[in-house]
Design a protein around this motif. Structure first.
Motif, PDB file in Angstrom:
ATOM      1  N   ALA A 211       8.880  -3.125   4.311  1.00  0.00           N
ATOM      2  CA  ALA A 211       7.947  -2.294   5.074  1.00  0.00           C
ATOM      3  C   ALA A 211       6.720  -1.937   4.233  1.00  0.00           C
ATOM      4  CB  ALA A 211       8.650  -1.020   5.548  1.00  0.00           C
ATOM      5  N   ILE A 212       6.924  -1.683   2.950  1.00  0.00           N
ATOM      6  CA  ILE A 212       5.803  -1.339   2.069  1.00  0.00           C
ATOM      7  C   ILE A 212       4.893  -2.542   1.859  1.00  0.00           C
ATOM      8  CG2 ILE A 212       5.173  -0.634  -0.277  1.00  0.00           C
ATOM      9  CD1 ILE A 212       7.720   1.062  -0.324  1.00  0.00           C
ATOM     10  N   ARG A 213       5.481  -3.713   1.699  1.00  0.00           N
ATOM     11  CA  ARG A 213       4.661  -4.921   1.528  1.00  0.00           C
ATOM     12  C   ARG A 213       3.805  -5.181   2.771  1.00  0.00           C
ATOM     13  NH1 ARG A 213       8.981  -6.749  -1.913  1.00  0.00           N
ATOM     14  NH2 ARG A 213      10.294  -7.368  -0.155  1.00  0.00           N
ATOM     15  N   LEU A 214       4.372  -4.920   3.946  1.00  0.00           N
ATOM     16  CA  LEU A 214       3.607  -5.076   5.183  1.00  0.00           C
ATOM     17  C   LEU A 214       2.453  -4.075   5.221  1.00  0.00           C
ATOM     18  CD1 LEU A 214       3.237  -6.352   7.969  1.00  0.00           C
ATOM     19  CD2 LEU A 214       4.814  -4.627   8.891  1.00  0.00           C
ATOM     20  N   ALA A 215       2.719  -2.854   4.770  1.00  0.00           N
ATOM     21  CA  ALA A 215       1.675  -1.824   4.735  1.00  0.00           C
ATOM     22  C   ALA A 215       0.539  -2.234   3.801  1.00  0.00           C
ATOM     23  CB  ALA A 215       2.274  -0.495   4.287  1.00  0.00           C
ATOM     24  N   GLU A 216       0.880  -2.830   2.662  1.00  0.00           N
ATOM     25  CA  GLU A 216      -0.147  -3.287   1.726  1.00  0.00           C
ATOM     26  C   GLU A 216      -1.053  -4.331   2.378  1.00  0.00           C
ATOM     27  OE1 GLU A 216       1.576  -2.835  -2.783  1.00  0.00           O
ATOM     28  OE2 GLU A 216       2.385  -4.483  -1.573  1.00  0.00           O
ATOM     29  N   LYS A 217      -0.454  -5.234   3.142  1.00  0.00           N
ATOM     30  CA  LYS A 217      -1.246  -6.263   3.822  1.00  0.00           C
ATOM     31  C   LYS A 217      -2.165  -5.644   4.864  1.00  0.00           C
ATOM     32  CE  LYS A 217       1.959 -10.171   3.317  1.00  0.00           C
ATOM     33  NZ  LYS A 217       2.811 -11.152   4.050  1.00  0.00           N
ATOM     34  N   GLN A 218      -1.626  -4.713   5.633  1.00  0.00           N
ATOM     35  CA  GLN A 218      -2.415  -4.098   6.702  1.00  0.00           C
ATOM     36  C   GLN A 218      -3.539  -3.223   6.156  1.00  0.00           C
ATOM     37  OE1 GLN A 218       0.682  -2.125   8.957  1.00  0.00           O
ATOM     38  NE2 GLN A 218       0.969  -3.888  10.309  1.00  0.00           N
ATOM     39  N   LEU A 219      -3.299  -2.594   5.012  1.00  0.00           N
ATOM     40  CA  LEU A 219      -4.309  -1.730   4.402  1.00  0.00           C
ATOM     41  C   LEU A 219      -5.205  -2.492   3.427  1.00  0.00           C
ATOM     42  CD1 LEU A 219      -2.101   1.424   3.696  1.00  0.00           C
ATOM     43  CD2 LEU A 219      -3.823   1.162   5.483  1.00  0.00           C
ATOM     44  N   LYS A 220      -4.895  -3.771   3.222  1.00  0.00           N
ATOM     45  CA  LYS A 220      -5.656  -4.623   2.303  1.00  0.00           C
ATOM     46  C   LYS A 220      -5.745  -3.995   0.914  1.00  0.00           C
ATOM     47  CE  LYS A 220      -8.487  -6.500   6.057  1.00  0.00           C
ATOM     48  NZ  LYS A 220      -9.863  -6.663   6.600  1.00  0.00           N
ATOM     49  N   THR A 221      -4.592  -3.608   0.411  1.00  0.00           N
ATOM     50  CA  THR A 221      -4.543  -2.980  -0.904  1.00  0.00           C
ATOM     51  C   THR A 221      -3.228  -3.321  -1.583  1.00  0.00           C
ATOM     52  OG1 THR A 221      -4.803  -0.882  -2.095  1.00  0.00           O
ATOM     53  CG2 THR A 221      -3.448  -0.837  -0.120  1.00  0.00           C
ATOM     54  N   ILE A 222      -3.165  -3.074  -2.872  1.00  0.00           N
ATOM     55  CA  ILE A 222      -1.924  -3.230  -3.635  1.00  0.00           C
ATOM     56  C   ILE A 222      -1.670  -1.911  -4.351  1.00  0.00           C
ATOM     57  CG2 ILE A 222      -0.766  -4.430  -5.522  1.00  0.00           C
ATOM     58  CD1 ILE A 222      -2.412  -6.887  -4.874  1.00  0.00           C
ATOM     59  N   PHE A 223      -0.543  -1.287  -4.068  1.00  0.00           N
ATOM     60  CA  PHE A 223      -0.235  -0.004  -4.677  1.00  0.00           C
ATOM     61  C   PHE A 223       0.020  -0.160  -6.174  1.00  0.00           C
ATOM     62  CE2 PHE A 223       1.569   0.704  -0.282  1.00  0.00           C
ATOM     63  CZ  PHE A 223       0.517   1.496   0.142  1.00  0.00           C
ATOM     64  N   THR A 224      -0.342   0.862  -6.929  1.00  0.00           N
ATOM     65  CA  THR A 224       0.014   0.878  -8.346  1.00  0.00           C
ATOM     66  C   THR A 224       1.537   0.934  -8.452  1.00  0.00           C
ATOM     67  OG1 THR A 224      -0.015   3.295  -8.466  1.00  0.00           O
ATOM     68  CG2 THR A 224      -2.095   2.149  -8.909  1.00  0.00           C
ATOM     69  N   ASP A 225       2.070   0.568  -9.613  1.00  0.00           N
ATOM     70  CA  ASP A 225       3.524   0.592  -9.799  1.00  0.00           C
ATOM     71  C   ASP A 225       4.092   1.978  -9.523  1.00  0.00           C
ATOM     72  OD1 ASP A 225       3.489  -2.052 -10.458  1.00  0.00           O
ATOM     73  OD2 ASP A 225       3.573  -1.730 -12.629  1.00  0.00           O
ATOM     74  N   ASN A 226       3.376   3.006  -9.998  1.00  0.00           N
ATOM     75  CA  ASN A 226       3.857   4.370  -9.815  1.00  0.00           C
ATOM     76  C   ASN A 226       3.828   4.774  -8.344  1.00  0.00           C
ATOM     77  OD1 ASN A 226       4.828   6.772 -11.216  1.00  0.00           O
ATOM     78  ND2 ASN A 226       2.968   7.732 -10.445  1.00  0.00           N
ATOM     79  N   ALA A 227       2.739   4.394  -7.644  1.00  0.00           N
ATOM     80  CA  ALA A 227       2.627   4.720  -6.221  1.00  0.00           C
ATOM     81  C   ALA A 227       3.692   3.979  -5.415  1.00  0.00           C
ATOM     82  CB  ALA A 227       1.234   4.366  -5.717  1.00  0.00           C
ATOM     83  N   TYR A 228       3.916   2.713  -5.762  1.00  0.00           N
ATOM     84  CA  TYR A 228       4.928   1.905  -5.072  1.00  0.00           C
ATOM     85  C   TYR A 228       6.314   2.523  -5.255  1.00  0.00           C
ATOM     86  CZ  TYR A 228       7.849  -2.148  -3.938  1.00  0.00           C
ATOM     87  OH  TYR A 228       8.796  -2.981  -3.392  1.00  0.00           O
TER      88      TYR A 228
END
Length: 345
Positions: A211-228
């Protein structure tokens, strides 16, 4: 082989370089002679289970580099070691009591707690003083009712913030993710760690990561390790609490503001996936807190629950960018540098 030997073997296995006996003696607060005796016990344990023995390197230290299969085998064996002869410290008992209370659906009796800790009722009663003090610092109370037992009392938001605090007392938020993934996180005390892991027992986190990977695609971003890691922990904790019928509530005004953001729509999509995967119903208020995580990619779990000004700052920044987009007819949604720059200033 006793609990200390199990911890000793775990520390040697996780070390990148050979560990000196003097370093181990200091870490475990015992003499070098005791460490040598323990190392002999470990060698006997490994030999009995047809595993390679420790390597003792002169002027260098103790080393153990098992294969992947051997390491998994050792971890399974260590899981089965009884801790009956390991004397828990008051701090360890406090953390174990807190863990049991946070994962309990209702009351727990003193007798149940004494059995779990392998101590007397009097010892548990004395430990509860420290538990009450810890809970008080997190705006929570320990409720005690005759014939029922004890339980933690307070609002759900404070409950979850306290659980995150309990985790962060032992490790950074990124390392906490290993607690859910691994059989046992060997970076911290094996007894306390086993209890902390129970907070997320039987929870497959792969749907959360999907679900988080899908969110990254939709938001066009990559979360930092800490945020992830923070988002995984937040969602895992939310799911476990919902399974215990413990739902969180968000002020209607804040929730209404969040519903105006694109992140809320993404969070709603994540929730739809998670509801199907875990066969639960996730309330709208929960979507609001997930949205806060998505808005603040660099904010940790503790900050998100405690810093409402940060949330408002992000909402304001989002509105400013939308206003500029409308005037210039330009899409800045993928411009992370602009967003972060406005946040900082």
């Amino acid at each position: 082989m006793d609990e200390r030997c199990a911890q000793l073997l775990s520390q040697i296995m996780s070390a990148k370089n050979p560990v000196k006996i003097s370093e181990l003696a200091e870490a475990f607060n015992v003499s070098a002679r005791t460490i040598r005796y323990d190392l002999d016990k470990i060698d006997d344990f490994l030999k009995d289970n047809e595993l390679p023995q420790l390597k003792r390197k002169p002027n260098s230290g103790i080393e153990y580099i098992p294969s992947h299969y051997q390491k998994q085998r050792i971890l399974e064996l260590l899981e089965g070691i009884s801790s009956y002869n390991y004397v828990l410290t008051p701090l360890e008992r406090k953390k174990m009591i807190l863990t049991e209370l946070f994962q309990a659906k209702d009351f727990m009796t003193i007798d149940e707690m004494a059995s779990i800790l392998s101590v007397s009722r009097g010892t548990v009663a004395n430990d509860l003083k420290a538990v009450r003090k810890w809970l008080s610092k997190h705006e929570l109370k320990l409720e005690s009712l005759p014939r029922f037992g004890i339980r933690v009392k307070g609002c759900e938001k404070d409950m979850r913030r306290a659980v995150i605090s309990l985790l962060s007392e032992n490790m950074e938020i990124e390392k906490a993710l290993n607690l859910i993934k691994a059989p046992i996180n060997r970076r911290i005390n094996i007894v306390t760690d086993r209890q902390l892991k129970k907070l997320f027992q039987d929870l497959d986190i792969s749907p959360i990561e999907n679900a988080i990977r899908l969110a990254e695609k939709q938001l066009k971003t990559i979360f930092t390790d800490n945020a992830y890691s923070g988002l995984v922990i937040h969602l895992a904790l939310a799911i476990k609490r919902i399974q215990l019928d413990k739902n969180i509530v968000m002020p209607e005004e804040e929730l209404s503001q969040l519903k105006l953001t694109k992140e809320f729509a993404v969070a709603a999509g994540m929730v739809a996936q998670l509801e199907e995967s875990y066969n639960i119903r996730i309330p709208t208020d929960e979507i609001g807190y997930i949205t806060i995580h998505l808005l603040g990619g660099k904010v940790t779990e503790t900050d998100i629950f405690s810093n409402q000004d940060w949330m408002r700052l992000q909402l304001l920044t989002d509105e400013i960018i939308k206003g500029i987009e409308r005037k210039l007819n330009v899409d800045f949604s993928a411009d992370a540098e602009l967003y972060n720059g406005l946040i900082k200033h």
